[in-house]
Design a protein around this motif. Structure first.
Motif, mmCIF file in Angstrom:
data_model
loop_
_atom_site.group_PDB
_atom_site.id
_atom_site.type_symbol
_atom_site.label_atom_id
_atom_site.label_comp_id
_atom_site.label_asym_id
_atom_site.label_seq_id
_atom_site.Cartn_x
_atom_site.Cartn_y
_atom_site.Cartn_z
ATOM 1 N N LEU A 35 32.723 29.958 47.163
ATOM 2 C CA LEU A 35 33.487 30.804 46.483
ATOM 3 C C LEU A 35 34.206 30.397 45.272
ATOM 4 O O LEU A 35 34.265 30.915 44.155
ATOM 5 C CB LEU A 35 34.657 31.685 47.428
ATOM 6 C CG LEU A 35 33.654 32.577 48.301
ATOM 7 C CD1 LEU A 35 34.671 33.332 49.263
ATOM 8 C CD2 LEU A 35 32.735 33.685 47.875
ATOM 9 N N VAL A 109 37.072 39.623 51.792
ATOM 10 C CA VAL A 109 35.908 39.038 52.512
ATOM 11 C C VAL A 109 35.568 39.296 53.857
ATOM 12 O O VAL A 109 36.593 40.085 54.361
ATOM 13 C CB VAL A 109 36.109 37.289 52.360
ATOM 14 C CG1 VAL A 109 35.990 36.559 50.949
ATOM 15 C CG2 VAL A 109 37.413 36.943 53.254
ATOM 16 N N LEU A 136 37.225 39.549 43.665
ATOM 17 C CA LEU A 136 36.123 39.427 44.536
ATOM 18 C C LEU A 136 35.854 40.110 45.669
ATOM 19 O O LEU A 136 36.911 40.185 46.371
ATOM 20 C CB LEU A 136 36.074 37.836 44.689
ATOM 21 C CG LEU A 136 34.764 37.232 45.666
ATOM 22 C CD1 LEU A 136 33.767 37.134 44.906
ATOM 23 C CD2 LEU A 136 35.566 35.871 46.323
ATOM 24 N N ALA A 138 33.243 39.585 48.979
ATOM 25 C CA ALA A 138 32.205 38.731 49.417
ATOM 26 C C ALA A 138 31.920 38.766 51.074
ATOM 27 O O ALA A 138 32.980 38.920 51.606
ATOM 28 C CB ALA A 138 32.345 37.419 48.932
ATOM 29 N N TRP A 186 25.832 46.164 47.855
ATOM 30 C CA TRP A 186 27.031 45.986 47.014
ATOM 31 C C TRP A 186 27.256 46.673 45.608
ATOM 32 O O TRP A 186 28.201 47.105 45.087
ATOM 33 C CB TRP A 186 27.072 44.383 46.473
ATOM 34 C CG TRP A 186 28.176 43.435 47.148
ATOM 35 C CD1 TRP A 186 29.158 42.680 46.767
ATOM 36 C CD2 TRP A 186 28.323 43.733 48.577
ATOM 37 N NE1 TRP A 186 29.978 42.247 47.467
ATOM 38 C CE2 TRP A 186 29.761 42.628 48.837
ATOM 39 C CE3 TRP A 186 27.842 43.888 49.937
ATOM 40 C CZ2 TRP A 186 30.066 42.421 50.260
ATOM 41 C CZ3 TRP A 186 28.435 43.896 51.092
ATOM 42 C CH2 TRP A 186 29.777 42.970 51.041
ATOM 43 N N ARG A 263 27.951 38.443 47.177
ATOM 44 C CA ARG A 263 29.295 38.368 46.459
ATOM 45 C C ARG A 263 29.234 39.410 45.264
ATOM 46 O O ARG A 263 28.033 39.422 44.805
ATOM 47 C CB ARG A 263 29.666 37.215 46.163
ATOM 48 C CG ARG A 263 28.773 36.237 44.988
ATOM 49 C CD ARG A 263 29.279 34.900 45.059
ATOM 50 N NE ARG A 263 30.532 34.769 44.223
ATOM 51 C CZ ARG A 263 31.195 33.613 43.937
ATOM 52 N NH1 ARG A 263 30.852 32.798 44.451
ATOM 53 N NH2 ARG A 263 32.433 33.910 43.399
ATOM 54 N N ARG A 265 32.038 41.506 42.129
ATOM 55 C CA ARG A 265 33.502 41.835 41.608
ATOM 56 C C ARG A 265 33.570 43.081 41.463
ATOM 57 O O ARG A 265 32.576 44.035 40.749
ATOM 58 C CB ARG A 265 33.829 40.842 40.489
ATOM 59 C CG ARG A 265 33.899 39.509 40.714
ATOM 60 C CD ARG A 265 34.097 38.587 39.627
ATOM 61 N NE ARG A 265 34.426 37.204 40.211
ATOM 62 C CZ ARG A 265 35.185 36.686 40.560
ATOM 63 N NH1 ARG A 265 36.397 37.414 41.159
ATOM 64 N NH2 ARG A 265 35.442 35.386 41.187
#
Length: 272
Positions: A35, A109, A136, A138, A186, A263, A265
């Protein structure tokens, strides 16, 4: 992690550690290292289980805070008891309705939990809600279909003896655990800069019993299936699985496990 199906029992921390925790910790270390986030961030681990990922964050990332949440009170107790002194904290909470304000974390996460959350899209939307703009989000999940050799060998042996076992096979059930669906999940939550990459770790067992015994714990889909078998059927499965494995001259069994890591943002300047 939580119950996600008829045999998805996740409750006893010690049993999970013997079954999957030793491998999930290796994946967590690689995941966190990749990461590359700076120090002094506020981290949230959703579906923290027994604390492997939260612990990796606490030890590697020099976080300001590291909070692990899981719906299982037993897993939270296990995580607390195993945690090293430091910033990691744990609490019971539902990933689909996080009891947290908007935009309060720098990074959110999740490890090996997403496919057990119903519906997973709600959990990802909640993660996107509580992370700051530019922050972030992820996660990683096992590649159940092709890359998790331990479970692939198990279900191949089980379905050869009992075709009905195919209904519990994570490789068939968890179609989310592939690059395309993860990327779509995502993006569907409004996250940007989305990437998916594999993480591979060796899973070496000292002998066959080291591999087989955790399947008797009842924790998770495969052990739940074993627990429901009659003793003679359980022994037939044990024998077939043992015959299918690559055993080294010293008796050890060397396999490998692959996870998919996704991952993205929250868009900078995004407000909710």
């Amino acid at each position: 992690m939580h119950a996600g199906g008829p045999a998805d029992v996740w409750a006893e921390g010690d049993a999970y550690e013997r079954y999957m925790g030793r491998w999930s910790r290796r994946v967590a270390e690689v995941f966190v290292a990749r990461l590359g986030e700076p120090a002094a961030l506020r981290w949230l681990d959703v579906g923290c289980g027994t604390g492997a990922l939260t612990g990796a964050v606490a030890s590697r990332c020099r976080p300001r805070t590291a909070l692990g949440l899981d719906r299982s009170a037993e897993f939270v107790r296990a995580a607390r008891s195993a945690a090293a002194p430091g910033p990691a904290r744990f609490a019971v909470a539902d990933a689909s309705a996080l009891p947290l304000r908007d935009a309060v974390f720098d990074a959110v996460v999740s490890g090996l939990a997403l496919n057990f959350l119903e519906p997973p899209g709600t959990a990802v939307a909640e993660a996107a809600r509580v992370v700051r703009p530019g922050g972030l989000v992820a996660a990683y999940v096992w590649d159940y279909a092709d890359g998790m050799a331990l479970l692939r060998r198990f279900w191949d042996a089980a379905t050869a003896l009992d075709p009905a076992a195919a209904a519990l096979d994570e490789g068939r059930r968890f179609t989310l655990c592939r690059p395309g669906p993860l990327r779509d999940l995502w993006s569907g939550a409004g996250l940007v800069e989305v990437t998916v990459a594999p993480i591979e770790v060796p899973t070496v067992f000292a002998r066959f019993e080291d591999l087989w015994q955790p399947f008797l714990s009842g924790q998770g889909p495969a052990p739940g299936y074993v627990a429901a078998l009659a003793p003679e059927d359980r022994e037939r499965l044990r024998t077939r699985l043992a015959a299918s494995l690559p055993v080294r001259p010293d008796g050890s069994v060397a396999l490998a496990a692959r996870a998919w890591a996704v991952r993205g943002r929250r868009p900078a300047g995004a407000e909710r």
